[in-house]
Design a protein around this motif. Structure first.
Motif, short mmCIF file in Angstrom:
data_model
loop_
_atom_site.label_atom_id
_atom_site.label_comp_id
_atom_site.label_asym_id
_atom_site.label_seq_id
_atom_site.Cartn_x
_atom_site.Cartn_y
_atom_site.Cartn_z
N LEU A 25 11.48 14.18 64.37
CA LEU A 25 10.11 13.79 64.04
C LEU A 25 9.17 14.00 65.22
CD1 LEU A 25 10.23 10.56 61.85
CD2 LEU A 25 9.65 12.89 61.19
N THR A 26 9.62 13.61 66.40
CA THR A 26 8.75 13.69 67.57
C THR A 26 8.66 15.10 68.15
OG1 THR A 26 10.57 13.10 69.02
CG2 THR A 26 9.20 11.30 68.21
N GLY A 27 9.54 15.99 67.70
CA GLY A 27 9.47 17.36 68.17
C GLY A 27 10.34 17.63 69.38
N GLY A 62 14.91 16.64 54.03
CA GLY A 62 14.12 17.83 54.33
C GLY A 62 13.87 18.05 55.81
N LEU A 63 14.64 17.38 56.66
CA LEU A 63 14.45 17.55 58.10
C LEU A 63 15.45 18.54 58.68
CD1 LEU A 63 13.65 13.90 59.26
CD2 LEU A 63 12.08 15.81 58.92
N LEU A 64 16.54 18.77 58.00
CA LEU A 64 17.52 19.76 58.43
C LEU A 64 17.76 20.75 57.29
CD1 LEU A 64 20.32 17.72 60.31
CD2 LEU A 64 18.54 19.17 61.30
N TYR A 128 0.91 4.40 71.41
CA TYR A 128 1.33 4.93 70.12
C TYR A 128 2.59 4.24 69.62
CZ TYR A 128 -1.92 8.82 70.80
OH TYR A 128 -3.04 9.58 70.98
N ILE A 129 3.54 4.06 70.54
CA ILE A 129 4.83 3.51 70.18
C ILE A 129 4.68 2.15 69.51
CG2 ILE A 129 7.15 2.97 71.01
CD1 ILE A 129 6.34 5.84 71.52
N ALA A 130 3.80 1.32 70.07
CA ALA A 130 3.61 -0.01 69.51
C ALA A 130 2.74 0.05 68.25
CB ALA A 130 2.95 -0.92 70.54
N ARG A 164 5.90 13.80 60.77
CA ARG A 164 6.33 14.89 61.65
C ARG A 164 5.14 15.75 62.05
NH1 ARG A 164 10.74 19.67 61.63
NH2 ARG A 164 10.23 20.07 59.47
N VAL A 165 4.26 16.04 61.10
CA VAL A 165 3.06 16.82 61.43
C VAL A 165 2.21 16.07 62.44
CG1 VAL A 165 0.89 17.70 60.51
CG2 VAL A 165 3.01 18.07 59.24
N ARG A 166 2.07 14.78 62.22
CA ARG A 166 1.28 13.95 63.14
C ARG A 166 1.83 14.05 64.57
NH1 ARG A 166 -2.15 10.36 60.00
NH2 ARG A 166 -3.92 11.78 60.18
N TYR A 167 3.13 13.86 64.70
CA TYR A 167 3.75 13.92 66.03
C TYR A 167 3.58 15.30 66.65
CZ TYR A 167 6.25 9.41 65.88
OH TYR A 167 6.58 8.08 65.86
N LEU A 168 3.92 16.33 65.90
CA LEU A 168 3.93 17.68 66.45
C LEU A 168 2.54 18.19 66.80
CD1 LEU A 168 6.62 19.43 64.20
CD2 LEU A 168 6.88 18.50 66.50
#
Lengths: 228, 228
Positions: A25-27, A62-64, A128-130, A164-168
């Motif tokens: 997710l985080t790339g 759908g991640l792998l 972000y983490i919190a 995932r899009v947000r993170y990347l």
DNA sequence: ACAAGAATACTAGTATACAAGTCCAAGAGT
DNA sequence: ACTCTTGGACTTGTATACTAGTATTCTTGT
């Protein structure tokens, strides 16, 4: 009777799942990266069995992408999947926020305000983490108010693609502030018992991901699967 | 060059999944039934490995309940899960059928009529087995017309819970006719480009499952999980 | 030099062996 | 008769060995 409770150590597979999912997710693992069961098992110091179980599950999400007898890869981003995930989330949460307004009781208003106050320090600190869990908690609360708590599992499912899009896409520094401001407006409309207003702002809120998609497509087009 | 294409024999797990899923959905394995990995593997003449994989997937779908070190059971029906699944399906398909009307083109009308004609013989023959895929095909077509083909995977996911109730409740003989009549009315409204009408009938159509839920609760209350 | 083919080094799919937790029932002690 | 304990027969979780398919690389023949 010793009074000592022996903790069951959590299943390895559960731990592996959380770690690998977050890496994707985080790339930390970019789309297209090769990652075999054997190599990852060795890297994590466990056997193939739990790794394989985790791979299967992430493939279902759908991640792998598993290609039998060939290899496993971090899935490319499907623009269609992302768009349709956004559609599902918008459709469900816009309807539930309306229902939340219709069913809202005074103690719910207090709960909503509490969620905002929990988010505020994270926003000010740019943490972000919190912020992420506090963000989810607010959305869960609205769904709970609508009396449909169980649909969160469906939203979580589609939300994977969006997160995932947000993170990347590396959201800009002021993103947290924007999102938080929208949260404030949504809560304000709910407390005002304005279903139309709350729904409108929620829709706007859930469409902000489109800018992230566009930015990511411009900067990292190779992350995306060919549209066919 | 022999011209002969060697078929890859399908993975065992895939076959096992389809078979066991169908057994649970149709009620051949009733809610609460104990089913261990070892025993099922022996029964099917394969090893635990593919069986275990299938069990995990069915557990993710909510059809099995795995209790570590204790056993695996065919999941009890969660009334909440069923209701919320219905909510998700209704919300999504009511919106997509509106979009289908707005985007409909002449060739789509022909496709919809073709789907009805494919269903008709199955209805007249009272052939549930043949009707089910034709039923799904019509709903998929409407979603495709809406331009959101990929959300079918989400609907399929929640539909699992609804289908199980349908099977277990033993719908009456005239059920096929009723469902088909609603399909005809939906298609008719879409062809008339009447978004409000199409949505209304779709909503009615997707709420017929409630009678099945009530009937099943009355006849087989032990199939349901305690509501807590 | 180059093309075709065979050996090799991977991959995931499946089978089996072992470890550890849970439940139940039989039996000993009171 | 009853309670507690203990052993055994389950269960799923994990590790390892083997099978079969794929891709690449290296060799061989021209």
């Amino acid at each position: 009777m010793t009074g000592l409770v022996l903790e069951h150590r959590a299943p390895i597979a559960r731990e592996l799942y959380a770690v690998l999912r977050q890496r994707i997710l985080t790339g930390a693992l970019e789309p297209g990266t090769t990652i075999s069961e054997t190599s990852y098992a060795g890297q994590m110091g466990v056997s193939r069995t739990p790794v394989r179980e985790v791979f299967r599950r992430l493939a279902d999400e759908g991640l792998l992408e598993v290609r039998p007898q060939v290899g496993t890869y971090v899935a490319a981003i499907s623009l269609t999947a992302v768009h349709d995930s956004q559609f599902v989330r918008e459709t469900l949460e816009c309807r539930t926020v309306r229902m939340a307004v219709e069913r809202a009781r005074p103690e719910d208003d207090a709960a909503l305000r509490a969620h905002l106050e929990r988010q505020r320090p994270a926003v000010l600190a740019g943490d972000y983490i919190a912020f992420f869990p506090a963000d989810e908690a607010l959305h869960v609360e609205l769904i709970r108010m609508a009396g449909r708590a169980a649909i969160w599992s469906v939203i979580q499912d589609v939300k994977t693609q969006l997160d995932r899009v947000r993170y990347l896409s590396f959201e800009s520094r002021d993103w947290l502030g924007k999102i938080f401001a929208e949260h404030e407006r949504i809560v304000e409309r709910v407390i005002a018992r304005d279903a139309d207003g709350a729904e409108a702002i929620m829709r706007e809120h859930l469409r902000t991901v489109f800018t992230a998609i566009e930015r990511l497509m411009a900067s990292k087009p190779h992350f995306f699967a060919p549209s066919r």
